[in-house]
Design an enzyme around this catalytic site. Structure first.
Site, PDB file in Angstrom:
ATOM      1  N   ASP A  16      11.972  -3.548   7.138  1.00  0.00           N
ATOM      2  CA  ASP A  16      11.167  -2.669   7.993  1.00  0.00           C
ATOM      3  C   ASP A  16      11.823  -1.290   7.993  1.00  0.00           C
ATOM      4  O   ASP A  16      12.983  -1.149   8.388  1.00  0.00           O
ATOM      5  CB  ASP A  16      11.172  -3.273   9.402  1.00  0.00           C
ATOM      6  N   ASP A  40       2.870   4.195   9.090  1.00  0.00           N
ATOM      7  CA  ASP A  40       2.743   5.362   9.980  1.00  0.00           C
ATOM      8  C   ASP A  40       2.722   4.912  11.447  1.00  0.00           C
ATOM      9  O   ASP A  40       3.486   5.426  12.289  1.00  0.00           O
ATOM     10  CB  ASP A  40       1.427   6.079   9.598  1.00  0.00           C
ATOM     11  N   THR A 132       0.472   2.699  -1.340  1.00  0.00           N
ATOM     12  CA  THR A 132       0.056   1.399  -1.898  1.00  0.00           C
ATOM     13  C   THR A 132      -0.549   0.462  -0.852  1.00  0.00           C
ATOM     14  O   THR A 132      -0.830  -0.698  -1.158  1.00  0.00           O
ATOM     15  CB  THR A 132       1.232   0.691  -2.597  1.00  0.00           C
TER      16      THR A 132
HETATM   17  P1  ADP Z   1      -0.745   4.406   2.682  1.00  0.00           P
HETATM   18  O1  ADP Z   1      -1.839   4.878   3.604  1.00  0.00           O
HETATM   19  O2  ADP Z   1       0.095   5.549   2.135  1.00  0.00           O
HETATM   20  O3  ADP Z   1      -1.238   3.466   1.632  1.00  0.00           O
HETATM   21  P2  ADP Z   1       0.262   2.199   4.351  1.00  0.00           P
HETATM   22  O4  ADP Z   1       1.027   2.318   5.609  1.00  0.00           O
HETATM   23  O5  ADP Z   1      -1.121   1.631   4.437  1.00  0.00           O
HETATM   24  O6  ADP Z   1       0.271   3.648   3.656  1.00  0.00           O
HETATM   25  O7  ADP Z   1       1.080   1.307   3.320  1.00  0.00           O
HETATM   26  C1  ADP Z   1       2.192   1.758   2.597  1.00  0.00           C
HETATM   27  C2  ADP Z   1       3.171   0.608   2.403  1.00  0.00           C
HETATM   28  O8  ADP Z   1       3.970   0.474   3.583  1.00  0.00           O
HETATM   29  C3  ADP Z   1       2.506  -0.767   2.204  1.00  0.00           C
HETATM   30  O9  ADP Z   1       3.210  -1.418   1.161  1.00  0.00           O
HETATM   31  C4  ADP Z   1       2.758  -1.471   3.540  1.00  0.00           C
HETATM   32  O10 ADP Z   1       2.853  -2.872   3.373  1.00  0.00           O
HETATM   33  C5  ADP Z   1       4.107  -0.890   3.905  1.00  0.00           C
HETATM   34  N1  ADP Z   1       4.544  -1.011   5.308  1.00  0.00           N
HETATM   35  C6  ADP Z   1       3.812  -1.228   6.424  1.00  0.00           C
HETATM   36  N2  ADP Z   1       4.620  -1.264   7.512  1.00  0.00           N
HETATM   37  C7  ADP Z   1       5.894  -1.066   7.059  1.00  0.00           C
HETATM   38  C8  ADP Z   1       7.188  -1.010   7.675  1.00  0.00           C
HETATM   39  N3  ADP Z   1       7.334  -1.148   8.990  1.00  0.00           N
HETATM   40  N4  ADP Z   1       8.273  -0.788   6.887  1.00  0.00           N
HETATM   41  C9  ADP Z   1       8.147  -0.623   5.546  1.00  0.00           C
HETATM   42  N5  ADP Z   1       6.958  -0.664   4.914  1.00  0.00           N
HETATM   43  C10 ADP Z   1       5.853  -0.889   5.654  1.00  0.00           C
END
Ligand code: ADP
Length: 189
Positions: A16, A40, A132
């Site tokens: 995370d 985000d 992604t």
């Molecule tokens: P985008 O809109 O740029 O595609 P997302 O948030 O939908 O961004 O997804 C980007 C990546 O971040 C995905 O692989 C998602 O699984 C991952 N993700 C979501 N929450 C977390 C977290 N707390 N820490 C790390 N990666 C995360």
């Protein structure tokens, strides 16, 4: 998995990003900077409401009220996060019709985020897999762009303090894809 690039460490992790103790973490934001879903939302929840206030003032003061363009990056404090800074960047929404342009925009996200971290004397930076998730960029292609851009930055830019860059992958599946990409890059360079 760790690799060495020009004396600096690049590491792939699962986990995370809000828990990372790097000087800076990168947020896959959207242009409004007002928060959203995915990583985000997780970053805004963990940092607390002061992050939203800081993002609003960046929009007013640095962007004249406009949205942050795709590929560009801005920086705020990390507030309740372990990280000192959050770097907000906007990945390209994948359509499949403009692959080269979207690859370049994704590369810009990584490059501009590292440059901003360097400008703030960060020694360590953690990235999520930008674009992604909801933005649907194919993970194998995103991994290639992310890892080659990070390596290019570390090889070519020497006037900074960055010693450690992590890619924090949210699933084992993403980790495996990034790992395959890292091995491919290592054997081809
Ligand atoms: P985008 O809109 O740029 O595609 P997302 O948030 O939908 O961004 O997804 C980007 C990546 O971040 C995905 O692989 C998602 O699984 C991952 N993700 C979501 N929450 C977390 C977290 N707390 N820490 C790390 N990666 C995360």
């Amino acid at each position: 998995m760790k690799t060495n690039v020009n004396g600096r460490t690049v590491e792939l992790l699962t986990g995370d990003i809000t828990k990372q103790q790097t000087d800076a973490i990168v947020n896959a934001a959207n242009g409004t900077l007002l928060g959203g879903g995915g990583v985000d939302g997780a970053i805004h929840r963990a940092a607390g409401n002061n992050l939203l206030t800081a993002c609003k003032s960046v929009r007013q003061e640095k962007l004249n009220g406009e949205k942050l363009p795709t590929g560009e990056a801005v920086i705020t404090d990390g507030f309740r996060l372990p990280a000192t800074y959050v770097i907000h960047t906007v990945g390209p929404v994948w359509s499949g019709n403009h692959q080269q342009r979207d690859e370049q925009l994704l590369a810009d996200c990584y490059w501009n985020s590292l440059q901003l971290a360097a400008d703030h004397q960060a020694t360590s930076v953690a990235f999520p897999s930008i674009a992604t998730g909801v933005y649907r960029f194919p993970v194998d292609l995103a991994a290639q762009v992310a890892l080659t851009t990070i390596a290019r930055f570390l090889r070519n830019q020497n006037d900074h303090d960055i010693r450690y860059v992590a890619m924090v992958l949210f699933s084992e599946q993403d980790y495996d894809i990034y790992q395959a990409s890292m091995e491919e890059i290592k054997t081809s360079t």
